[in-house]
Design a protein around this motif. Structure first.
Motif, PDB file in Angstrom:
ATOM      1  N   GLY A   1       0.817  -1.208   0.000  1.00 45.93           N
ATOM      2  CA  GLY A   1       0.000   0.000   0.000  1.00 45.93           C
ATOM      3  C   GLY A   1       0.851   1.258   0.000  1.00 45.93           C
ATOM      4  O   GLY A   1       0.555   2.219  -0.714  1.00 45.93           O
ATOM      5  N   GLY A   2       1.937   1.247   0.797  1.00 44.93           N
ATOM      6  CA  GLY A   2       2.836   2.390   0.820  1.00 44.93           C
ATOM      7  C   GLY A   2       3.484   2.643  -0.525  1.00 44.93           C
ATOM      8  O   GLY A   2       3.640   3.798  -0.950  1.00 44.93           O
ATOM      9  N   TYR A   3       3.836   1.557  -1.215  1.00 44.39           N
ATOM     10  CA  TYR A   3       4.440   1.704  -2.548  1.00 44.39           C
ATOM     11  C   TYR A   3       3.485   2.428  -3.493  1.00 44.39           C
ATOM     12  O   TYR A   3       3.872   3.375  -4.189  1.00 44.39           O
ATOM     13  N   PHE A   4       2.214   1.988  -3.520  1.00 45.10           N
ATOM     14  CA  PHE A   4       1.259   2.593  -4.445  1.00 45.10           C
ATOM     15  C   PHE A   4       0.874   4.019  -4.027  1.00 45.10           C
ATOM     16  O   PHE A   4       0.422   4.799  -4.854  1.00 45.10           O
ATOM     17  N   LEU A   5       1.076   4.347  -2.743  1.00 48.09           N
ATOM     18  CA  LEU A   5       0.796   5.708  -2.283  1.00 48.09           C
ATOM     19  C   LEU A   5       1.998   6.635  -2.441  1.00 48.09           C
ATOM     20  O   LEU A   5       1.924   7.813  -2.107  1.00 48.09           O
ATOM     21  N   GLY A   6       3.121   6.090  -2.937  1.00 49.81           N
ATOM     22  CA  GLY A   6       4.281   6.928  -3.207  1.00 49.81           C
ATOM     23  C   GLY A   6       5.248   7.091  -2.053  1.00 49.81           C
ATOM     24  O   GLY A   6       6.091   7.994  -2.077  1.00 49.81           O
ATOM     25  N   VAL A   7       5.156   6.211  -1.036  1.00 53.08           N
ATOM     26  CA  VAL A   7       6.134   6.254   0.045  1.00 53.08           C
ATOM     27  C   VAL A   7       7.516   5.937  -0.507  1.00 53.08           C
ATOM     28  O   VAL A   7       7.661   5.087  -1.402  1.00 53.08           O
ATOM     29  N   SER A   8       8.545   6.576  -0.014  1.00 54.71           N
ATOM     30  CA  SER A   8       9.888   6.394  -0.558  1.00 54.71           C
ATOM     31  C   SER A   8      10.363   4.955  -0.400  1.00 54.71           C
ATOM     32  O   SER A   8      10.032   4.289   0.601  1.00 54.71           O
ATOM     33  N   PRO A   9      11.136   4.448  -1.359  1.00 54.14           N
ATOM     34  CA  PRO A   9      11.668   3.084  -1.242  1.00 54.14           C
ATOM     35  C   PRO A   9      12.475   2.869   0.030  1.00 54.14           C
ATOM     36  O   PRO A   9      12.442   1.782   0.613  1.00 54.14           O
TER      37      PRO A   9
ATOM     38  N   ARG B   1      12.037   4.264   3.000  1.00 56.19           N
ATOM     39  CA  ARG B   1      11.123   4.073   4.131  1.00 56.19           C
ATOM     40  C   ARG B   1      10.440   2.708   4.048  1.00 56.19           C
ATOM     41  O   ARG B   1      10.259   2.031   5.063  1.00 56.19           O
ATOM     42  N   LEU B   2      10.059   2.296   2.836  1.00 53.37           N
ATOM     43  CA  LEU B   2       9.442   0.985   2.674  1.00 53.37           C
ATOM     44  C   LEU B   2      10.408  -0.119   3.098  1.00 53.37           C
ATOM     45  O   LEU B   2       9.992  -1.117   3.688  1.00 53.37           O
ATOM     46  N   GLY B   3      11.684   0.078   2.802  1.00 54.82           N
ATOM     47  CA  GLY B   3      12.682  -0.890   3.221  1.00 54.82           C
ATOM     48  C   GLY B   3      12.753  -1.006   4.730  1.00 54.82           C
ATOM     49  O   GLY B   3      12.894  -2.114   5.274  1.00 54.82           O
ATOM     50  N   ARG B   4      12.654   0.116   5.424  1.00 57.30           N
ATOM     51  CA  ARG B   4      12.659   0.089   6.890  1.00 57.30           C
ATOM     52  C   ARG B   4      11.410  -0.594   7.426  1.00 57.30           C
ATOM     53  O   ARG B   4      11.462  -1.329   8.407  1.00 57.30           O
ATOM     54  N   TRP B   5      10.270  -0.359   6.764  1.00 54.74           N
ATOM     55  CA  TRP B   5       9.035  -1.021   7.188  1.00 54.74           C
ATOM     56  C   TRP B   5       9.160  -2.533   7.062  1.00 54.74           C
ATOM     57  O   TRP B   5       8.720  -3.274   7.938  1.00 54.74           O
TER      58      TRP B   5
END
Length: 235
Positions: A215-223, A225-229
């Protein structure tokens, strides 16, 4: 390979496997690709020089030293691949025995790219349910993950722009662009993959983590930050 009867010479398939901190036992199940006709096995070692990398090399794979994210490692391997078709496969995934024939047949029928369906080595009811939802997503949205085994023609890979240097979601990012290059087929044949992350983190926790990152990816969250998640830190 049966998918190209009457065509000479048959296309070479480059089977590309990224590894990073995998155990040496990952090598034997995939070593068959190093001996298959019209096929090369490329293993890109993101750890630089690991026991698993040496095991793959001893099994006949062409070992490539990589660095950075998985996406960066895959792009590095492609730069040295000789095949007309690329098959991207995780080290802990086991594609169907006739995977190369299926890939050739799918491409011969006009597909630019595709992927296999998903199964887990853990055959519990919970994991079968998770696999069923993953396969529904793959077929309806044409959005498979890398652990299913993704394949494509070389020209489709180049037209899509290849893998990007991302700590997570590199497979989703690539597939979204790859689908625009031509027909993308999700095959019914099963790639069986490890349920290790679900076992380590708990099935529900891992499902929620994957959904949050997706969901974060499709909402444009930075890669980053997604990696930390996903990992708890960047890779």
């Amino acid at each position: 390979m049966s998918g190209f009867h009457g065509v000479s010479p048959p296309p070479m398939i480059s089977v590309i496997v990224p590894i990073k901190n995998e155990p040496p036992e990952a090598a034997p199940p995939l070593a068959r690709f190093s001996n298959a006709p019209d096929c090369e096995l490329l293993v890109v070692d993101g750890a630089g020089d690991s026991p698993a990398g040496r095991a793959f090399h001893s099994a006949g794979a062409r070992l490539i030293q990589g660095e950075g994210s998985r996406g960066a490692c895959l792009a590095r391997a492609v730069s040295e691949a000789r095949g007309e078709i690329f098959f991207f496969l995780h080290a802990d995934s086991r594609p169907p025995k006739d995977a190369l024939d299926v890939i050739c047949g799918t491409i011969a029928q006009g597909a630019a790219a595709g992927a296999f369906s998903l199964g887990y080595q853990d055959a519990s009811l919970r994991m079968r349910w998770i696999a069923a939802w993953a396969n529904l997503r793959s077929r309806l949205l044409r959005l498979p993950f890398g652990d299913q085994g993704i394949f494509c023609r070389r020209d489709a890979y180049e037209a899509a722009g290849g893998f990007r240097d991302m700590p997570v979601c590199d497979d989703i990012d690539f597939v979204r662009r790859l689908r625009r290059t031509g027909r993308f087929i999700v095959r019914p044949e099963i790639t069986t993959t490890s349920a290790r992350r679900y076992q380590e983190r708990g099935a529900l926790a891992q499902v929620l983590r994957v959904w949050a990152v997706l969901g974060g990816y499709f909402l444009g969250v930075s890669p980053q930050r997604l990696g930390r998640w996903y990992y708890g830190k960047t890779r």
